[in-house]
Write a protein that holds these residues in place. Structure first.
Motif, PDB file in Angstrom:
ATOM      1  N   ASN A 190      11.627   6.710  -2.891  1.00 35.39           N
ATOM      2  CA  ASN A 190      11.252   5.705  -2.119  1.00 35.39           C
ATOM      3  C   ASN A 190      10.291   4.922  -2.934  1.00 35.39           C
ATOM      4  N   GLY A 191       9.421   5.708  -3.685  1.00 31.02           N
ATOM      5  CA  GLY A 191       8.252   5.084  -4.686  1.00 31.02           C
ATOM      6  C   GLY A 191       9.043   4.112  -5.591  1.00 31.02           C
ATOM      7  N   TRP A 192       9.715   4.804  -6.404  1.00 37.74           N
ATOM      8  CA  TRP A 192      10.827   4.045  -7.381  1.00 37.74           C
ATOM      9  C   TRP A 192      11.110   2.550  -6.681  1.00 37.74           C
ATOM     10  N   ASP A 193      11.702   2.653  -5.547  1.00 39.54           N
ATOM     11  CA  ASP A 193      12.111   1.366  -4.871  1.00 39.54           C
ATOM     12  C   ASP A 193      11.192   0.389  -4.673  1.00 39.54           C
ATOM     13  N   ARG A 194      10.047   0.792  -4.109  1.00 36.06           N
ATOM     14  CA  ARG A 194       8.751  -0.025  -3.818  1.00 36.06           C
ATOM     15  C   ARG A 194       8.194  -0.517  -5.083  1.00 36.06           C
ATOM     16  N   PHE A 195       8.126   0.242  -6.268  1.00 32.21           N
ATOM     17  CA  PHE A 195       7.535  -0.499  -7.215  1.00 32.21           C
ATOM     18  C   PHE A 195       8.697  -1.399  -7.906  1.00 32.21           C
ATOM     19  N   TRP A 230       0.604  -1.142   0.064  1.00 34.69           N
ATOM     20  CA  TRP A 230      -0.135   0.068   0.138  1.00 34.69           C
ATOM     21  C   TRP A 230       0.895   1.258  -0.169  1.00 34.69           C
ATOM     22  N   LEU A 231       1.928   1.112   0.381  1.00 34.67           N
ATOM     23  CA  LEU A 231       2.918   2.246   0.591  1.00 34.67           C
ATOM     24  C   LEU A 231       3.401   2.582  -1.017  1.00 34.67           C
ATOM     25  N   ARG A 232       3.525   1.694  -1.753  1.00 32.85           N
ATOM     26  CA  ARG A 232       3.878   1.933  -3.187  1.00 32.85           C
ATOM     27  C   ARG A 232       2.722   2.893  -3.888  1.00 32.85           C
TER      28      ARG A 232
END
Length: 157
Positions: free
Chosen positions: A104-109, A64-66
């Motif tokens: 951080n979104g880049w990492d999460r995806f 959900w954080l992504r």
């Protein structure tokens, strides 16, 4: 993009810097948990995988954080394009938050987790990364933006 130029510069350069430092850590420290003491027992570079939010809050919430990161990023991009000309402190604040959310979104995806490595051992602080730092810097600038400028304060008197 001309309207809020500093917002875009901070957002893009912050994202690039965040991703370069994470790439460097993963290359330099191949195993999770590997560490390089810069100041022994005070500040280390320690490779950590974080499935939660900033400073390991909501551990395991990468799914959900992504989407939260994506929503914040898209909202800020839309505001930068369609919103008004921002004050300097607002451009800095929103730009830093955009850089952190994108980093951080880049990492999460792509990875399913965030690479953290800034390890303040002196105060037993959770390991974090530059995207986390950028988000906090952005919030500070937005807090500063809420204070009236000298010219506004003079007009009120």
């Amino acid at each position: 993009m001309k309207k809020n130029r500093l917002f875009w510069i901070i957002g893009i350069l912050g994202l690039i810097f965040d991703q370069i430092t994470k790439f460097w850590i993963v290359q330099r420290l191949p195993q999770v948990g590997d560490t390089i003491p810069l100041i022994r027992d005070v500040f280390h570079l320690t490779y950590v995988i974080n499935t939660g939010a900033a400073f390991s809050f909501f551990s395991g919430g990468a799914f959900w954080l992504r989407w939260l990161s994506l929503g914040v990023s898209l909202g800020l991009i839309a505001y930068g394009i369609f919103g008004p000309k921002m004050k300097l402190t607002e451009q800095l604040g929103y730009g830093f938050i955009l850089a952190g959310a994108l980093g951080n979104g880049w990492d999460r995806f792509l990875l399913g987790y965030v690479v953290d490595f800034l390890d303040l051992r002196l105060i037993q602080f959770p390991v974090f990364n530059f995207a986390d730092v950028f988000i906090n810097i952005g919030v500070l600038f937005l807090i500063l933006a809420t204070f009236p400028t000298k010219s506004v304060a003079k007009r009120r008197n």
